[in-house]
Design a protein around this motif. Structure first.
Motif, mmCIF file in Angstrom:
data_model
loop_
_atom_site.group_PDB
_atom_site.id
_atom_site.type_symbol
_atom_site.label_atom_id
_atom_site.label_comp_id
_atom_site.label_asym_id
_atom_site.label_seq_id
_atom_site.Cartn_x
_atom_site.Cartn_y
_atom_site.Cartn_z
ATOM 1 N N GLY A 59 -27.611 -49.653 41.649
ATOM 2 C CA GLY A 59 -26.420 -48.674 41.132
ATOM 3 C C GLY A 59 -26.101 -48.984 39.703
ATOM 4 N N TYR A 89 -27.000 -45.266 31.814
ATOM 5 C CA TYR A 89 -26.361 -44.768 32.463
ATOM 6 C C TYR A 89 -25.512 -43.970 31.606
ATOM 7 C CZ TYR A 89 -21.312 -44.466 33.696
ATOM 8 O OH TYR A 89 -20.053 -43.587 34.216
ATOM 9 N N GLU A 121 -19.742 -43.475 39.057
ATOM 10 C CA GLU A 121 -22.140 -43.787 39.423
ATOM 11 C C GLU A 121 -22.480 -42.747 38.532
ATOM 12 O OE1 GLU A 121 -24.378 -45.154 38.989
ATOM 13 O OE2 GLU A 121 -23.733 -46.338 40.584
ATOM 14 N N TRP A 127 -28.938 -40.998 39.075
ATOM 15 C CA TRP A 127 -29.160 -41.332 40.485
ATOM 16 C C TRP A 127 -28.635 -41.499 41.813
ATOM 17 C CZ3 TRP A 127 -26.060 -44.835 43.001
ATOM 18 C CH2 TRP A 127 -26.900 -45.890 43.649
ATOM 19 N N LEU A 128 -27.439 -41.017 41.513
ATOM 20 C CA LEU A 128 -26.918 -40.585 43.152
ATOM 21 C C LEU A 128 -27.655 -39.477 44.023
ATOM 22 C CD1 LEU A 128 -22.782 -39.774 42.361
ATOM 23 C CD2 LEU A 128 -23.986 -42.461 43.712
ATOM 24 N N GLU A 145 -30.879 -41.000 44.491
ATOM 25 C CA GLU A 145 -30.982 -41.805 46.508
ATOM 26 C C GLU A 145 -30.673 -40.251 47.635
ATOM 27 O OE1 GLU A 145 -31.154 -44.800 47.049
ATOM 28 O OE2 GLU A 145 -31.961 -44.885 44.669
#
Length: 439
Positions: free
Chosen positions: A71, A120, A186, A190-191, A194
């Motif tokens: 992450g 990010y 986070e 990205w979360l 996933e």
């Protein structure tokens, strides 16, 4: 602009401060270390001075792996620890190889930061503010550069071990940065990639309404569904973003920017300036860099990425040509510093403000880290090779020829901007990736 998004962006962008400080702080110890360890020009340039850059290359090549697997947040934390270890190790070094090892660790941090931090920020930023928020990373780089020049100047006369203090002081901002990163969430993109939908919702609830959250999740999930998990950036459909990243990163270093930042006092010495004047001129470079980076960050979402690259390219050509002429015709006094101030201003408002924003925008979500890794690797391979050769090239062919080469390369960059570079301002990441794939 949402205050929480801005706060998270500023904290992530502080990785750029450590990047800038670590890159330039070595310039204050350059000649001292060469004399202390009796190194040849080639060994000093390619090992002592350039080992951080070789670490940066490795960090850029493999930095996409933890950024994808662990992450964005955990990778940003790892970066802080690498910088702290590098600062402490170099300050305590008692030989060139021990010193080079810990500079290598700092390089790993730099390389990974060019992937994790801009990635990010680009993923949490709204499209209309993305350039400015990712631009905070570049602003922090130049702030770190300025602070390194100032720190080197203030510590230069405290004794024979002043170089240890110059390098070791970076421990403190590294630890502060690591502490701050614990408090950011986070990346929700990205979360979602996933399949951690509930965790993504928790982050999104802090900044969006319920309708905005549903729209965001639907758009990102549609993009994820449309892209098979076994894809890679070297597939034919991603040829355009890959080529754009390669050329943007290559031209950044073919301007000579890292060669100059690493050897600013030496270059001013070649121009006939005394040691004190050379150090003060280096601080002037830091101020110019900071001011014009602020201008670039302010303009990037107003004028767009492409217009800033036009301005920077023309400034590069003029300033580098004048620096070359100054060395060819032996112009003395403040000519070289003034021309190099113009060079730094051109870089700050153009390539400096644009590169990390642009590369973080042009790849689709599921390949962003890999694409950034490719662009960053290209950048840092050249950043390792070019500064390594500077002491040798100055001795053999002369500074005038070196700067003339950089000027010619910037002519090619201007052509690249005119013919190939697309405008990316104000377009969502998902829509932008579809546009570039169609091309």
């Amino acid at each position: 602009m949402n205050k929480k998004i801005m706060s998270w962006s500023i904290i992530a962008a502080f990785a750029g401060f450590l990047f800038g400080f670590d890159t330039v702080v070595i310039s204050g110890a350059d000649k001292t270390l060469q004399a202390l360890w009796h190194s040849s020009d080639f060994f000093h340039g390619s090992v002592v001075m350039a080992m951080a850059l070789w670490g940066t290359v490795i960090g850029a090549i493999f930095g996409g792996i933890p950024t994808n697997k662990l992450g964005r947040k955990k990778t940003l934390l790892l970066i802080g620890f690498l910088f702290a270890a590098s600062a402490l190790g170099t300050a305590l070094a008692n030989g060139p190889w021990f010193f080079a090892f810990f500079r290598f660790l700092g390089g790993l941090g730099i390389g990974a930061s060019t992937i994790a931090a801009p990635g990010y920020i680009s993923e949490i930023a709204p499209a209309k503010d993305r350039g400015r928020l990712v631009g905070f990373y570049q602003f922090n780089i130049v702030l770190g550069i300025l602070c390194a020049f100032l720190s080197n100047y203030l510590l230069s006369d405290i004794g024979e071990n002043s170089w240890r203090w110059m390098l070791g002081i970076q421990v403190f901002p590294s630890l502060v940065y690591s502490f701050l990163v614990f408090n950011i969430p986070e990346s929700p993109r990205w979360l979602l990639s996933e399949s951690k939908i509930e965790e993504a919702k928790v982050v999104l609830q802090k900044v969006f309404s319920k309708d905005e959250i549903n729209q965001f999740i639907e758009e990102v999930n549609n993009d994820n569904i449309a892209t098979p998990s076994n894809e890679n950036i070297f597939m034919k459909k991603y040829r355009v973003p890959l080529m754009l990243a390669f050329l943007m990163a290559s031209f950044n270093q073919l301007s000579g920017i890292n060669a100059f930042l690493y050897y600013a006092p030496r270059i001013f010495g070649e121009a006939g300036l005394g040691a004190d004047v050379a150090l003060l001129s280096s601080i002037g470079i830091g101020f110019i860099n900071l001011i014009f980076t602020m201008v670039g960050v302010f303009l990037i979402d107003r004028l767009g990425r492409k217009m800033l690259m036009y301005i920077g390219s023309i400034g590069y050509i003029i300033s580098l040509s004048l620096v070359s002429m100054a060395f060819f015709f032996h112009w003395t006094g403040m000519f070289v510093p003034i021309f190099l101030f113009l060079f730094i201003a051109s870089h700050a408002i153009g390539q400096g403000a644009v590169i990390w924003v642009f590369i973080s925008e042009i790849f689709p979500n599921h390949l962003r880290s890999s694409g950034q890794s490719f662009g960053s690797t290209t950048h840092w391979v050249l950043a390792a090779i070019i500064p390594s050769l500077i002491p040798f090239l100055f001795t053999t062919i002369g500074a005038g020829v070196v700067f003339l080469f950089f000027a010619v390369m910037m002519g090619f960059q201007l052509l690249f901007v005119f013919v190939m570079m697309p405008e990316t301002k104000g377009i969502s990441l998902e829509k932008l990736s579809k546009i570039l794939i169609k091309k």
